[in-house]
Design a protein around this motif. Structure first.
Motif: not given
Length: 608
Positions: A120-128, A152-154, A296-299
């Motif tokens: 569940g880790e997002p690749n867009w987690d940036l220190p902005l 990929l988490s769900t 359904n947009i939610k997981s």
């Protein structure tokens, strides 16, 4: 003067020579410094392999090529962001004034990959740091963009988005095109947006064209792999100072259609919305599909978990009426004047000629439905809400005129035999922020009448309960009882609805009802007692007692429920019944042939 003239020439020459020298500088060293600083700031490597070129004029023209931003280590894709070229202009005159304005920004072939890992880790987690004023971009051009989103988490999302600003021919206006395709929760999805240019949206000197289409998988009856239209929207957006208009509105939600105009005034302290919408057909199931799609947009896993928790809570809860806050506080900040006309609502109980007028003024909502056609009859409805009060105050008025009950039951796939014509009037006042609180505080009353019909079908179909042997004993072992007239009076005070008068007049028996419905305690206590007109049938009729909670009521024949001697024809109010009979026929038409007319005569005779 000659000295001044030559001094000016030398100064201008030096400035031109300096500008020429700056223009000839190899700016790639600036490129490398900027890439290192951004990499340190983001904690990821930013690579700029192409040249950085600068062109000095009234607008500073900068072009950077082949930009890549490194992805997270767990991703199979090496880069999160790629850009063939970034091309932009900066207004130097405005820059001197302290304002950063981009007359034009062009992104050429941007490629973006957004992912969530198996954890569940997002690749867009940036220190902005976004706590800065975003510069003004007058014209944004995006050429052949491509974005991918995967969860990929769900394993519920795999979506590709393409976006571009195009111009068909030289001299034509620019258009914005966005297309989304892929899978959401394992089902296909397609979204298409065609609109004007970014510059036209900012200026809105003339109507801005907009067209949106949302398609998703079909229902279980159809092929789930087939795409069906959920939403189509077309129209023109325009703005005049603080007033926004959406004109030539053409919306399709499934098989439902809407057209008209919307006006939004953002110039005052309170947002004001004015809309005039018409529809030839409104299918309520289309909105259910749209709501299901949005949910359904939610997981899927989190949604199903929430549903399981909600189901467990409902099973553990002894109450039936919802106690969650309705949440209308936001209406205090909006004023509105909305008019809607729907020609046909093809639901289980079809509705025609529906007109809705909604006025919202400083937290006071007035919703009026002057009259609409349903089951060969008409219904008038008016709702008033005052969301400025705590708890919320509301009022409902309703009038029912010559509605054919058999048409309603037939549409619900019930027997649909001749179950009579109903009419009625009601008014209720409520206080509360939830449905349970509102009903627990209800004041008012409801008067209803039905002419003709059959008693067994009426009780079974309306209640939805299998009363079995109790109903048989109430009817005296008969399969069917012809109804002359039914009169119902339900005065309500402090959340307790008293059944002061329930009278069912048949050929040989009067069925008298008494009791109460307590919405605060969610308790029932109702008795239906047969009064045979022929004394020889007296012992063959057993009273019916309905008691207990809303969640688990009991329906039993009980001797203790006998009301004989408590009610009689002489005590029944004839005047309300006479007034209600007018609701069973068309205006200006006689109603002597109605069975309820004979019932009124019987009451009048009993009074003598």
């Amino acid at each position: 003067m000659t000295f001044v003239k030559w001094a000016g020439i030398v100064f201008i020459s030096l400035i031109l020579f300096l500008i020429l020298g700056i223009a000839l500088i190899n700016w790639n060293w600036v490129r490398d410094v900027a890439a290192r600083q951004v990499s340190e700031k983001l904690g990821r490597t930013l690579i700029i392999q192409g040249n950085l070129s600068v062109d000095w004029s009234q607008t500073l023209h900068v072009r950077v090529e082949q930009i890549r931003l490194e992805n997270v280590t767990w991703s199979k894709q090496p880069y999160m962001f790629e850009l063939a070229a970034l091309d932009f202009h900066i207004d130097l005159v405005e820059l001197i004034k302290g304002r950063l304005i981009f007359p034009r920004v062009t992104l050429i072939k941007p490629r973006v990959i957004l992912e969530k890992s198996y954890k569940g880790e997002p690749n867009w987690d940036l220190p902005l740091d976004f706590d800065v004023e975003f510069p003004l971009i007058k014209r944004l051009i995006i050429d052949d963009s491509h974005m991918v989103y995967r969860d990929l988490s769900t394993n519920t999302a795999d979506i590709t988005l393409t976006f571009s600003t195009i111009r068909a021919q030289v001299g034509d206006e620019e258009n914005t095109k966005l297309h989304v395709h892929g899978k959401l929760n394992g089902k296909p999805l397609a979204i298409a947006l065609n609109a004007g240019s970014w510059l036209a949206l900012q200026q809105l000197e003339k109507p801005f064209p907009l067209a949106l289409s949302v398609q998703a998988s079909g229902n279980k009856v159809a092929d789930e792999k087939a795409l069906v239209i959920l939403l189509q929207l077309k129209g023109y957006l325009s703005r005049e100072e603080n007033i926004w208009r959406f004109t030539n509105l053409d919306v399709q939600i499934g098989e439902s259609d809407f057209s008209g105009s919307i006006r939004v005034d953002m110039g005052s302290k309170r947002l004001f919305v004015k809309a005039n919408i018409t529809s030839n057909k409104v299918n309520l199931s289309d909105f259910v599909s749209l709501i299901d799609f949005a949910s359904n947009i939610k997981s899927e896993d989190s949604t199903s978990l929430a549903k399981k928790q909600e189901k467990r809570q409902e099973e553990a809860n002894a109450v039936v009426l919802p106690r969650n806050n309705i949440g209308l506080e936001s209406l205090q900040h909006i004023d509105a004047d909305i008019r809607f006309r729907g020609n046909h609502v093809p639901s289980q109980v079809p509705v025609n000629n529906l007109k809705i007028q909604m006025l919202l003024d400083q937290g006071h909502l007035s919703l009026a439905i002057p009259d609409f056609d349903i089951a060969s009859g008409k219904v008038q409805l008016r709702v008033e809400l005052d969301v400025t009060k705590k708890p919320l105050k509301s009022k409902i008025e309703v009038e029912i005129r010559r509605v054919q009950l058999n048409e309603i039951l037939r549409s619900l796939e019930s027997s649909g035999e001749n179950l009579g014509v109903i009419g009625g009037q009601g008014i209720f006042w409520f206080k509360g922020d939830s449905l349970a609180d509102m009903l627990a505080s209800a004041d008012g009353g409801l008067l209803m009448i039905m002419d003709g019909g059959k008693l067994d079908a009426l009780l079974v179909e309306l209640s939805g309960l299998d009363v079995g042997e109790s109903l048989v004993k109430l009817l005296g072992d008969r399969e069917m009882v012809e109804i002359n007239c039914i009169f119902l009076d339900l005065p309500t005070k402090n959340g307790v609805m008293n059944m002061d008068s329930l009278v069912v007049d048949t050929e040989d028996t009067l069925y008298l009802g008494k009791g109460s419905i307590d919405f605060a305690r969610e308790q029932l206590h109702l008795v239906i007692d047969p009064r045979p007109k022929d004394l020889s049938l007296y012992s063959a009729r057993a009273p019916l007692h309905i008691k207990g909670s809303f969640k688990a009521p009991s329906i039993l024949p009980e001797a203790s429920a006998i009301l004989r001697g408590v009610a009689s024809l002489a005590l029944l109010p004839a005047a309300p019944i006479v007034g209600l009979i007018g609701l069973l026929s068309e205006k200006n038409k006689e109603h002597e042939d109605m069975r309820c007319s004979g019932f009124v005569n019987a009451i009048n005779k009993a009074r003598k």
